[in-house]
Design a protein around this motif. Sequence first.
Motif, PDB file in Angstrom:
ATOM      1  N   PRO A   1       0.837  -1.213   0.000  1.00  0.00           N
ATOM      2  CA  PRO A   1       0.000   0.000   0.000  1.00  0.00           C
ATOM      3  C   PRO A   1       0.868   1.258   0.000  1.00  0.00           C
ATOM      4  N   VAL A   2       0.425   2.279  -0.711  1.00  0.00           N
ATOM      5  CA  VAL A   2       1.104   3.567  -0.735  1.00  0.00           C
ATOM      6  C   VAL A   2       0.088   4.661  -0.439  1.00  0.00           C
ATOM      7  N   ASP A   3       0.563   5.765   0.094  1.00  0.00           N
ATOM      8  CA  ASP A   3      -0.280   6.902   0.437  1.00  0.00           C
ATOM      9  C   ASP A   3      -0.297   7.857  -0.751  1.00  0.00           C
ATOM     10  N   VAL A   4      -1.460   8.045  -1.374  1.00  0.00           N
ATOM     11  CA  VAL A   4      -1.599   8.936  -2.525  1.00  0.00           C
ATOM     12  C   VAL A   4      -2.349  10.184  -2.072  1.00  0.00           C
ATOM     13  N   GLN A   5      -1.769  11.343  -2.365  1.00  0.00           N
ATOM     14  CA  GLN A   5      -2.390  12.617  -2.013  1.00  0.00           C
ATOM     15  C   GLN A   5      -2.492  13.481  -3.258  1.00  0.00           C
ATOM     16  N   ILE A   6      -3.569  14.227  -3.360  1.00  0.00           N
ATOM     17  CA  ILE A   6      -3.745  15.216  -4.414  1.00  0.00           C
ATOM     18  C   ILE A   6      -3.651  16.573  -3.728  1.00  0.00           C
ATOM     19  N   ILE A   7      -2.650  17.346  -4.076  1.00  0.00           N
ATOM     20  CA  ILE A   7      -2.390  18.618  -3.406  1.00  0.00           C
ATOM     21  C   ILE A   7      -3.007  19.748  -4.221  1.00  0.00           C
TER      22      ILE A   7
END
Length: 128
Positions: A54-60
């Motif tokens: 699992p990876v942490d995906v963020q939309i900034i």
Amino acid sequence: MAKTKVEAEIDQPDEQLDRAIEELRGVLHEEEQRPDAAFRAAAGANSNVIMNIPVDVQIILGSTEMAVADLMALQKGSTVALNRRIGEPVDVVVNGRKIARGEITVLESDPSRFGIRLTEIIAGTKGA
């Protein structure tokens, strides 16, 4: 300069991701050099393990700076101005690394939700 324990813990997911990527590259490189079916099956199993990390995906969307007093004065209905304008690309960040930019879009399958259409893939950059 020595890292604090908190900084070391923050860097740990990046190091784990880097190790997983390097392991995957090694497996794929070995697979190219060994065309036998048994090895391909084993390499495929290793790739599946890596692909399930699992990876942490963020939309900034943007950011801002404000004084603590201004932060404490925020309440329901307050508006916070960001450093980006409407229509500017947003950043796609995975485990703290900016990997792409894109534009906000409404999902065709569900107009009550929005998503990101990637417009640029950023190769080889480190950090957000």
